[in-house]
Design a protein around this motif. Structure first.
Motif, PDB file in Angstrom:
ATOM      1  N   HIS A 173       0.834  -1.204   0.000  1.00  0.00           N
ATOM      2  CA  HIS A 173       0.000   0.000   0.000  1.00  0.00           C
ATOM      3  C   HIS A 173       0.872   1.259   0.000  1.00  0.00           C
ATOM      4  O   HIS A 173       0.643   2.198  -0.752  1.00  0.00           O
ATOM      5  CB  HIS A 173      -0.930   0.029   1.227  1.00  0.00           C
ATOM      6  CG  HIS A 173      -1.914  -1.082   1.266  1.00  0.00           C
ATOM      7  ND1 HIS A 173      -2.072  -1.867   2.377  1.00  0.00           N
ATOM      8  CD2 HIS A 173      -2.783  -1.555   0.345  1.00  0.00           C
ATOM      9  CE1 HIS A 173      -3.005  -2.771   2.144  1.00  0.00           C
ATOM     10  NE2 HIS A 173      -3.440  -2.619   0.904  1.00  0.00           N
ATOM     11  N   VAL A 174       1.875   1.248   0.868  1.00  0.00           N
ATOM     12  CA  VAL A 174       2.765   2.406   0.977  1.00  0.00           C
ATOM     13  C   VAL A 174       3.598   2.547  -0.297  1.00  0.00           C
ATOM     14  O   VAL A 174       3.802   3.646  -0.806  1.00  0.00           O
ATOM     15  CB  VAL A 174       3.670   2.281   2.223  1.00  0.00           C
ATOM     16  CG1 VAL A 174       4.625   3.458   2.323  1.00  0.00           C
ATOM     17  CG2 VAL A 174       2.812   2.182   3.484  1.00  0.00           C
ATOM     18  N   PRO A 229       7.778   9.347   9.142  1.00  0.00           N
ATOM     19  CA  PRO A 229       6.860   9.439  10.293  1.00  0.00           C
ATOM     20  C   PRO A 229       5.858   8.279  10.338  1.00  0.00           C
ATOM     21  O   PRO A 229       5.478   7.826  11.422  1.00  0.00           O
ATOM     22  CB  PRO A 229       6.131  10.768  10.092  1.00  0.00           C
ATOM     23  CG  PRO A 229       6.942  11.528   9.108  1.00  0.00           C
ATOM     24  CD  PRO A 229       7.683  10.525   8.298  1.00  0.00           C
ATOM     25  N   LEU A 230       5.445   7.795   9.175  1.00  0.00           N
ATOM     26  CA  LEU A 230       4.532   6.652   9.137  1.00  0.00           C
ATOM     27  C   LEU A 230       5.220   5.415   9.706  1.00  0.00           C
ATOM     28  O   LEU A 230       4.640   4.662  10.489  1.00  0.00           O
ATOM     29  CB  LEU A 230       4.048   6.389   7.708  1.00  0.00           C
ATOM     30  CG  LEU A 230       3.168   5.161   7.522  1.00  0.00           C
ATOM     31  CD1 LEU A 230       1.903   5.259   8.369  1.00  0.00           C
ATOM     32  CD2 LEU A 230       2.821   4.979   6.052  1.00  0.00           C
ATOM     33  N   ARG A 231       6.481   5.211   9.340  1.00  0.00           N
ATOM     34  CA  ARG A 231       7.246   4.077   9.862  1.00  0.00           C
ATOM     35  C   ARG A 231       7.353   4.190  11.386  1.00  0.00           C
ATOM     36  O   ARG A 231       7.170   3.201  12.111  1.00  0.00           O
ATOM     37  CB  ARG A 231       8.645   4.035   9.239  1.00  0.00           C
ATOM     38  CG  ARG A 231       9.478   2.850   9.699  1.00  0.00           C
ATOM     39  CD  ARG A 231      10.888   2.839   9.126  1.00  0.00           C
ATOM     40  NE  ARG A 231      10.891   2.795   7.691  1.00  0.00           N
ATOM     41  CZ  ARG A 231      11.227   3.820   6.895  1.00  0.00           C
ATOM     42  NH1 ARG A 231      11.592   4.962   7.430  1.00  0.00           N
ATOM     43  NH2 ARG A 231      11.208   3.699   5.597  1.00  0.00           N
ATOM     44  N   ASP A 238       5.792   1.744  14.213  1.00  0.00           N
ATOM     45  CA  ASP A 238       6.670   1.175  15.229  1.00  0.00           C
ATOM     46  C   ASP A 238       6.066   1.374  16.617  1.00  0.00           C
ATOM     47  O   ASP A 238       6.057   0.456  17.437  1.00  0.00           O
ATOM     48  CB  ASP A 238       8.048   1.836  15.142  1.00  0.00           C
ATOM     49  CG  ASP A 238       9.167   0.918  15.553  1.00  0.00           C
ATOM     50  OD1 ASP A 238       9.030  -0.304  15.407  1.00  0.00           O
ATOM     51  OD2 ASP A 238      10.197   1.443  16.037  1.00  0.00           O
ATOM     52  N   ASP A 239       5.536   2.575  16.875  1.00  0.00           N
ATOM     53  CA  ASP A 239       4.872   2.836  18.154  1.00  0.00           C
ATOM     54  C   ASP A 239       3.651   1.943  18.325  1.00  0.00           C
ATOM     55  O   ASP A 239       3.407   1.422  19.418  1.00  0.00           O
ATOM     56  CB  ASP A 239       4.452   4.306  18.255  1.00  0.00           C
ATOM     57  CG  ASP A 239       5.630   5.245  18.490  1.00  0.00           C
ATOM     58  OD1 ASP A 239       6.722   4.748  18.843  1.00  0.00           O
ATOM     59  OD2 ASP A 239       5.448   6.456  18.303  1.00  0.00           O
ATOM     60  N   ALA A 240       2.885   1.770  17.256  1.00  0.00           N
ATOM     61  CA  ALA A 240       1.698   0.917  17.318  1.00  0.00           C
ATOM     62  C   ALA A 240       2.081  -0.527  17.629  1.00  0.00           C
ATOM     63  O   ALA A 240       1.383  -1.218  18.375  1.00  0.00           O
ATOM     64  CB  ALA A 240       0.925   0.991  16.006  1.00  0.00           C
ATOM     65  N   LEU A 253       6.775  -1.654   7.623  1.00  0.00           N
ATOM     66  CA  LEU A 253       7.784  -0.790   7.010  1.00  0.00           C
ATOM     67  C   LEU A 253       9.143  -0.896   7.682  1.00  0.00           C
ATOM     68  O   LEU A 253      10.082  -0.207   7.281  1.00  0.00           O
ATOM     69  CB  LEU A 253       7.315   0.678   7.048  1.00  0.00           C
ATOM     70  CG  LEU A 253       5.994   0.973   6.358  1.00  0.00           C
ATOM     71  CD1 LEU A 253       5.706   2.473   6.388  1.00  0.00           C
ATOM     72  CD2 LEU A 253       5.977   0.464   4.938  1.00  0.00           C
ATOM     73  N   ALA A 254       9.282  -1.758   8.668  1.00  0.00           N
ATOM     74  CA  ALA A 254      10.551  -1.908   9.383  1.00  0.00           C
ATOM     75  C   ALA A 254      11.648  -2.350   8.417  1.00  0.00           C
ATOM     76  O   ALA A 254      11.505  -3.338   7.698  1.00  0.00           O
ATOM     77  CB  ALA A 254      10.409  -2.915  10.512  1.00  0.00           C
ATOM     78  N   GLY A 255      12.723  -1.592   8.363  1.00  0.00           N
ATOM     79  CA  GLY A 255      13.867  -1.920   7.517  1.00  0.00           C
ATOM     80  C   GLY A 255      13.659  -1.717   6.034  1.00  0.00           C
ATOM     81  O   GLY A 255      14.513  -2.068   5.234  1.00  0.00           O
TER      82      GLY A 255
END
Length: 91
Positions: free
Chosen positions: A9-10, A30-32, A36-38, A49-51
């Motif tokens: 999607h991204v 910022p989305l990543r 990450d916070d979520a 989106l990690a890495g």
């Protein structure tokens, strides 16, 4: 829904943008971080989106916008500096 966000999607959204890779990175970053916070808050099981970094293939610029000083201009600048300032500017 948050759980439905996938890397694809991204990637599709980023591919549709007409801005530079730097701007796309500034949008995705910022989305990543939010994903990450979520993940740390256990709202999602993993950050899709990690890495991962999106990079569109851009053709080389037609016009070179670099306009360096000529050798004569460089010599004139260094000659106008005080002795203790010349090495710093020359470097």
């Amino acid at each position: 829904m948050l759980q439905e966000i996938k890397r694809g999607h991204v990637r599709d959204c980023a591919a549709a943008l007409t801005c530079s890779n730097k701007r796309i990175s500034n949008i995705i970053s910022p989305l990543r971080a939010a994903l990450d916070d979520a993940m740390h808050d256990e709202l999602i099981t993993h950050n899709p989106l990690a890495g991962w970094h999106y990079r569109k293939i851009e053709p080389p610029k037609e016009v070179d916008d670099i306009d360096p000083f000529t050798a004569e201009e460089q010599a004139a600048i260094l000659a106008a500096l005080p002795n203790d300032g010349a090495p710093l500017i020359q470097l």
